[in-house]
Motif scaffolding. Structure first.
Motif, PDB file in Angstrom:
ATOM      1  N   ILE A 401       0.836  -1.202   0.000  1.00  0.00           N
ATOM      2  CA  ILE A 401       0.000   0.000   0.000  1.00  0.00           C
ATOM      3  C   ILE A 401       0.872   1.254   0.000  1.00  0.00           C
ATOM      4  CG2 ILE A 401      -1.637   1.368   1.355  1.00  0.00           C
ATOM      5  CD1 ILE A 401      -2.881  -1.304   2.275  1.00  0.00           C
ATOM      6  N   LEU A 402       1.887   1.256   0.900  1.00  0.00           N
ATOM      7  CA  LEU A 402       2.764   2.427   1.027  1.00  0.00           C
ATOM      8  C   LEU A 402       3.899   2.419   0.008  1.00  0.00           C
ATOM      9  CD1 LEU A 402       3.067   2.558   4.931  1.00  0.00           C
ATOM     10  CD2 LEU A 402       1.474   3.807   3.463  1.00  0.00           C
ATOM     11  N   GLN A 403       4.115   1.247  -0.614  1.00  0.00           N
ATOM     12  CA  GLN A 403       5.213   1.064  -1.574  1.00  0.00           C
ATOM     13  C   GLN A 403       6.565   1.385  -0.938  1.00  0.00           C
ATOM     14  OE1 GLN A 403       3.979   3.344  -5.078  1.00  0.00           O
ATOM     15  NE2 GLN A 403       3.096   1.479  -5.929  1.00  0.00           N
ATOM     16  N   LYS A 404       6.724   0.908   0.295  1.00  0.00           N
ATOM     17  CA  LYS A 404       7.984   1.052   1.027  1.00  0.00           C
ATOM     18  C   LYS A 404       8.282  -0.257   1.739  1.00  0.00           C
ATOM     19  CE  LYS A 404       7.737   6.062   1.905  1.00  0.00           C
ATOM     20  NZ  LYS A 404       7.702   7.103   2.968  1.00  0.00           N
ATOM     21  N   THR A 405       9.531  -0.705   1.643  1.00  0.00           N
ATOM     22  CA  THR A 405       9.898  -1.944   2.320  1.00  0.00           C
ATOM     23  C   THR A 405       9.886  -1.741   3.828  1.00  0.00           C
ATOM     24  OG1 THR A 405      12.238  -1.340   2.166  1.00  0.00           O
ATOM     25  CG2 THR A 405      11.352  -2.746   0.423  1.00  0.00           C
ATOM     26  N   ASN A 406       9.643  -2.821   4.565  1.00  0.00           N
ATOM     27  CA  ASN A 406       9.677  -2.754   6.022  1.00  0.00           C
ATOM     28  C   ASN A 406      10.439  -3.968   6.553  1.00  0.00           C
ATOM     29  OD1 ASN A 406       7.691  -4.997   6.622  1.00  0.00           O
ATOM     30  ND2 ASN A 406       6.335  -3.616   5.479  1.00  0.00           N
ATOM     31  N   PRO A 407      10.934  -3.877   7.785  1.00  0.00           N
ATOM     32  CA  PRO A 407      11.766  -4.954   8.334  1.00  0.00           C
ATOM     33  C   PRO A 407      11.065  -6.307   8.384  1.00  0.00           C
ATOM     34  CG  PRO A 407      11.941  -2.974   9.683  1.00  0.00           C
ATOM     35  CD  PRO A 407      10.839  -2.726   8.706  1.00  0.00           C
ATOM     36  N   LEU A 408       9.746  -6.320   8.586  1.00  0.00           N
ATOM     37  CA  LEU A 408       9.035  -7.592   8.710  1.00  0.00           C
ATOM     38  C   LEU A 408       9.042  -8.386   7.409  1.00  0.00           C
ATOM     39  CD1 LEU A 408       5.928  -6.766  10.955  1.00  0.00           C
ATOM     40  CD2 LEU A 408       7.827  -8.309  11.470  1.00  0.00           C
ATOM     41  N   THR A 409       8.809  -7.712   6.287  1.00  0.00           N
ATOM     42  CA  THR A 409       8.823  -8.437   5.007  1.00  0.00           C
ATOM     43  C   THR A 409      10.224  -8.953   4.688  1.00  0.00           C
ATOM     44  OG1 THR A 409       9.115  -6.344   3.824  1.00  0.00           O
ATOM     45  CG2 THR A 409       6.879  -7.161   4.054  1.00  0.00           C
ATOM     46  N   MET A 410      11.233  -8.172   5.051  1.00  0.00           N
ATOM     47  CA  MET A 410      12.610  -8.635   4.854  1.00  0.00           C
ATOM     48  C   MET A 410      12.886  -9.862   5.718  1.00  0.00           C
ATOM     49  SD  MET A 410      14.478  -4.890   4.761  1.00  0.00           S
ATOM     50  CE  MET A 410      16.121  -5.569   4.604  1.00  0.00           C
ATOM     51  N   LEU A 411      12.351  -9.869   6.934  1.00  0.00           N
ATOM     52  CA  LEU A 411      12.525 -11.017   7.828  1.00  0.00           C
ATOM     53  C   LEU A 411      11.824 -12.248   7.277  1.00  0.00           C
ATOM     54  CD1 LEU A 411      13.526 -12.176  10.516  1.00  0.00           C
ATOM     55  CD2 LEU A 411      11.405 -11.348  11.577  1.00  0.00           C
ATOM     56  N   VAL A 412      10.618 -12.065   6.715  1.00  0.00           N
ATOM     57  CA  VAL A 412       9.879 -13.182   6.132  1.00  0.00           C
ATOM     58  C   VAL A 412      10.675 -13.821   4.997  1.00  0.00           C
ATOM     59  CG1 VAL A 412       7.819 -13.803   4.804  1.00  0.00           C
ATOM     60  CG2 VAL A 412       7.611 -12.330   6.800  1.00  0.00           C
ATOM     61  N   GLU A 413      11.263 -12.990   4.143  1.00  0.00           N
ATOM     62  CA  GLU A 413      12.045 -13.508   3.024  1.00  0.00           C
ATOM     63  C   GLU A 413      13.282 -14.259   3.520  1.00  0.00           C
ATOM     64  OE1 GLU A 413      11.112 -13.623  -0.033  1.00  0.00           O
ATOM     65  OE2 GLU A 413       9.312 -12.412   0.286  1.00  0.00           O
ATOM     66  N   LYS A 414      13.888 -13.762   4.582  1.00  0.00           N
ATOM     67  CA  LYS A 414      15.056 -14.450   5.140  1.00  0.00           C
ATOM     68  C   LYS A 414      14.666 -15.805   5.724  1.00  0.00           C
ATOM     69  CE  LYS A 414      17.869 -10.366   6.192  1.00  0.00           C
ATOM     70  NZ  LYS A 414      18.511  -9.546   7.255  1.00  0.00           N
ATOM     71  N   ILE A 415      13.520 -15.845   6.410  1.00  0.00           N
ATOM     72  CA  ILE A 415      13.044 -17.113   6.973  1.00  0.00           C
ATOM     73  C   ILE A 415      12.713 -18.087   5.852  1.00  0.00           C
ATOM     74  CG2 ILE A 415      11.166 -18.189   8.284  1.00  0.00           C
ATOM     75  CD1 ILE A 415      11.048 -15.641   9.976  1.00  0.00           C
ATOM     76  N   ALA A 416      12.088 -17.580   4.770  1.00  0.00           N
ATOM     77  CA  ALA A 416      11.717 -18.439   3.637  1.00  0.00           C
ATOM     78  C   ALA A 416      12.938 -19.095   3.004  1.00  0.00           C
ATOM     79  CB  ALA A 416      10.959 -17.624   2.598  1.00  0.00           C
ATOM     80  N   ALA A 417      14.107 -18.452   3.126  1.00  0.00           N
ATOM     81  CA  ALA A 417      15.332 -19.034   2.567  1.00  0.00           C
ATOM     82  C   ALA A 417      15.716 -20.333   3.269  1.00  0.00           C
ATOM     83  CB  ALA A 417      16.472 -18.025   2.658  1.00  0.00           C
ATOM     84  N   TYR A 418      15.182 -20.530   4.472  1.00  0.00           N
ATOM     85  CA  TYR A 418      15.459 -21.756   5.236  1.00  0.00           C
ATOM     86  C   TYR A 418      14.280 -22.719   5.185  1.00  0.00           C
ATOM     87  CZ  TYR A 418      19.350 -19.054   7.139  1.00  0.00           C
ATOM     88  OH  TYR A 418      20.492 -18.298   7.271  1.00  0.00           O
ATOM     89  N   ALA A 419      13.500 -22.662   4.096  1.00  0.00           N
ATOM     90  CA  ALA A 419      12.289 -23.480   3.984  1.00  0.00           C
ATOM     91  C   ALA A 419      12.594 -24.973   4.109  1.00  0.00           C
ATOM     92  CB  ALA A 419      11.593 -23.194   2.651  1.00  0.00           C
ATOM     93  N   SER A 420      13.694 -25.421   3.509  1.00  0.00           N
ATOM     94  CA  SER A 420      14.015 -26.854   3.569  1.00  0.00           C
ATOM     95  C   SER A 420      14.265 -27.309   4.992  1.00  0.00           C
ATOM     96  CB  SER A 420      15.238 -27.146   2.702  1.00  0.00           C
ATOM     97  OG  SER A 420      16.343 -26.344   3.091  1.00  0.00           O
ATOM     98  N   TRP A 421      14.942 -26.477   5.772  1.00  0.00           N
ATOM     99  CA  TRP A 421      15.186 -26.825   7.171  1.00  0.00           C
ATOM    100  C   TRP A 421      13.909 -26.777   8.001  1.00  0.00           C
ATOM    101  CZ3 TRP A 421      19.361 -29.322   8.260  1.00  0.00           C
ATOM    102  CH2 TRP A 421      20.526 -29.111   7.513  1.00  0.00           C
ATOM    103  N   ILE A 422      13.012 -25.867   7.649  1.00  0.00           N
ATOM    104  CA  ILE A 422      11.719 -25.795   8.353  1.00  0.00           C
ATOM    105  C   ILE A 422      10.926 -27.075   8.113  1.00  0.00           C
ATOM    106  CG2 ILE A 422       9.512 -24.570   8.443  1.00  0.00           C
ATOM    107  CD1 ILE A 422      11.069 -22.004   7.751  1.00  0.00           C
ATOM    108  N   ILE A 423      10.963 -27.585   6.868  1.00  0.00           N
ATOM    109  CA  ILE A 423      10.255 -28.828   6.550  1.00  0.00           C
ATOM    110  C   ILE A 423      10.879 -30.005   7.307  1.00  0.00           C
ATOM    111  CG2 ILE A 423       9.737 -30.469   4.705  1.00  0.00           C
ATOM    112  CD1 ILE A 423       9.504 -28.067   2.819  1.00  0.00           C
ATOM    113  N   VAL A 424      12.210 -30.019   7.392  1.00  0.00           N
ATOM    114  CA  VAL A 424      12.888 -31.082   8.159  1.00  0.00           C
ATOM    115  C   VAL A 424      12.472 -31.021   9.624  1.00  0.00           C
ATOM    116  CG1 VAL A 424      15.134 -31.891   8.994  1.00  0.00           C
ATOM    117  CG2 VAL A 424      14.856 -31.248   6.599  1.00  0.00           C
TER     118      VAL A 424
END
Length: 448
Positions: A401-424
């Motif tokens: 909506i604001l078209q500005k990045t925020n720390p939470l979305t950056m954190l979500v993307e970082k967590i998503a990078a560990y998706a394989s470990w989350i599944i394990v």
């Protein structure tokens, strides 16, 4: 006295020399930074290779164009096309001349011109005009092998450079997301000539293009954290039965699998409909509202995973939100600028890629969800997952909506990078929890 004088004189000379060196370094550094900061922007040339011709997009900086073309190009740039459109078209046709290997000229036509702000590395902001051309080869000539005679701007501005890239070539699997550099056109300082660029692409095939579209669909979902999070959040309560507005016990393996399949199928049908409609051109979708609605779909799914708000109607909700997700998928294919025959195969391949990636993720996660849902730990896991999904959805909505990045979305993307470990971790927790509860039940049974 003389020794003291000589010593003082040497000190004075050394001091002056130091100041001179320091000043020289400062001037050199300042000059280098100034030159770098005011480096003139380049022309960008993007080529889309089709069986019947080449679609080209030129991005020309107005300041440099004015030096070569003349006229008041930079004055009131918003009216440039209306004021000088005809003269500019004639100028471009005189300086863009593709031809076959045996010297036959192609036909060049201008199909679009628009002025907009732009920015390139080291150049700072500037105004540019985007021009789209259609370059038609003579009858019987290949669009994959030609010589591009091009000297727009650089025939007058000898320091100017045109960077040429293949943006789309369906037959060899080149797309805008992975475009390939074709070459650079500039004035040769030795001969003071502008040499043409030879484009000679390897022969492709429909299979190369089709398989690349499958990979594009796979990559789109693999990188689309929001799409996967929506589907997984919707599947969180799928193995459970709902009574009195609360999620209750495990509904059984047969019920869980059948319900999961219905939800996934409905989502597939929904996004396939709008993907097809968007690519064909029946519907036009503005990007920002669609991205906001995708984040909203995750929020609704998260609320439903926390407590049932549409129990038994997950299939319809999945289909409805699938329509929205399909609108986002369509934008990827529309930007490829393909011929109709290639677009048909692209829709099929892209959709297959999406489904393959979805099924892969589901096969990795759903068995553990079903196993964990048969334990008392699943309630805490479901609620935690719903809260995390809701936070991610709200963060994405705010960002879009604001078209500005925020720390939470950056954190979500970082967590998503560990998706394989989350599944394990999910698999280990499911097996451990199920084993412990089975042992407890055996002990209770043996006591009785």
């Amino acid at each position: 006295m003389n020794d003291k004088f000589i010593l003082n004189n040497r000190s004075a000379i050394a001091g002056r020399l130091f100041i001179f060196i320091l000043a020289s370094v400062f001037i050199f550094t300042f000059a280098s930074v100034s030159v770098q900061a005011h480096q003139t922007p380049n022309t960008i040339v993007l080529l889309d290779i089709r069986p019947d011709g080449v679609a080209a997009e030129l991005q020309l900086p107005l300041g440099e164009l004015e030096l070569a073309f003349g006229n008041d190009v930079t004055k009131n740039p918003e009216t440039l096309v209306a004021r000088l459109g005809a003269q500019l078209q004639a100028y471009l046709k005189a300086h863009i001349n593709p031809q076959t290997a045996d010297g036959r000229l192609w036909n060049v036509s201008i199909v679009y011109m628009k002025v907009a702000p732009a920015e390139q590395t080291y150049s700072g902001p500037f105004q540019e005009i985007t021009i789209r051309l259609w370059m038609q080869p003579p009858t019987g000539a290949s669009s994959r092998n030609f010589t591009l005679n091009y000297d727009v701007i650089m025939h007058q501005v000898v320091t100017h450079t045109a960077l040429v890239s293949i943006r789309n070539d369906w037959e060899t699997g080149i797309t805008a997301e992975h475009q390939v550099e074709a070459g650079v056109i500039r004035v040769d300082t030795g001969s003071n000539q502008i040499y043409p660029l030879k484009v000679n692409l390897e022969e492709g095939s429909w299979w190369n293009g089709f398989s690349n579209m499958v990979r594009l669909g796979i990559d789109h979902i693999a990188a689309g954290t929001d799409h996967l999070l929506f589907l997984l959040t919707l599947l969180l309560p799928a193995p459970l039965l709902a009574t009195k507005k609360r999620w209750r016990n495990f509904g059984g393996i047969r019920y869980s699998i059948a319900h999961l399949l219905r939800v996934v199928t409905a989502f597939t049908v929904g996004h396939s409909i709008t993907l097809l409609a968007g690519v064909i051109g029946w519907l036009q979708f503005p990007g920002q509202p669609i991205e906001i609605l995708i984040a909203f779909s995750i929020l609704v799914s998260a609320v439903h995973a926390f407590c049932p708000i549409f129990p038994g109607r997950e299939v319809y909700v999945a289909a409805g939100f699938g329509l929205i997700h399909g609108m986002a998928f369509a934008g990827t294919l529309v930007n490829l600028n393909l011929a109709p025959a290639y677009m048909t195969l692209s829709i099929l391949g892209f959709n297959i890629g999406i489904e393959l990636m979805q099924l892969f993720v589901i096969m990795l996660t759903v068995p553990w969800l079903i196993l964990l849902s048969r334990t008392s730990l699943y309630s805490s896991f479901r609620i935690t997952g719903a809260i995390v999904a809701a936070i991610a959805a709200l963060a994405w909505m705010t960002e879009r909506i604001l078209q500005k990045t925020n720390p939470l979305t950056m954190l979500v993307e970082k967590i998503a990078a560990y998706a394989s470990w989350i599944i394990v971790a999910l698999a280990c927790a499911s097996i451990l929890s199920y084993t412990i509860e089975q042992q407890k039940r055996r002990k209770v049974y043996n006591r009785d």
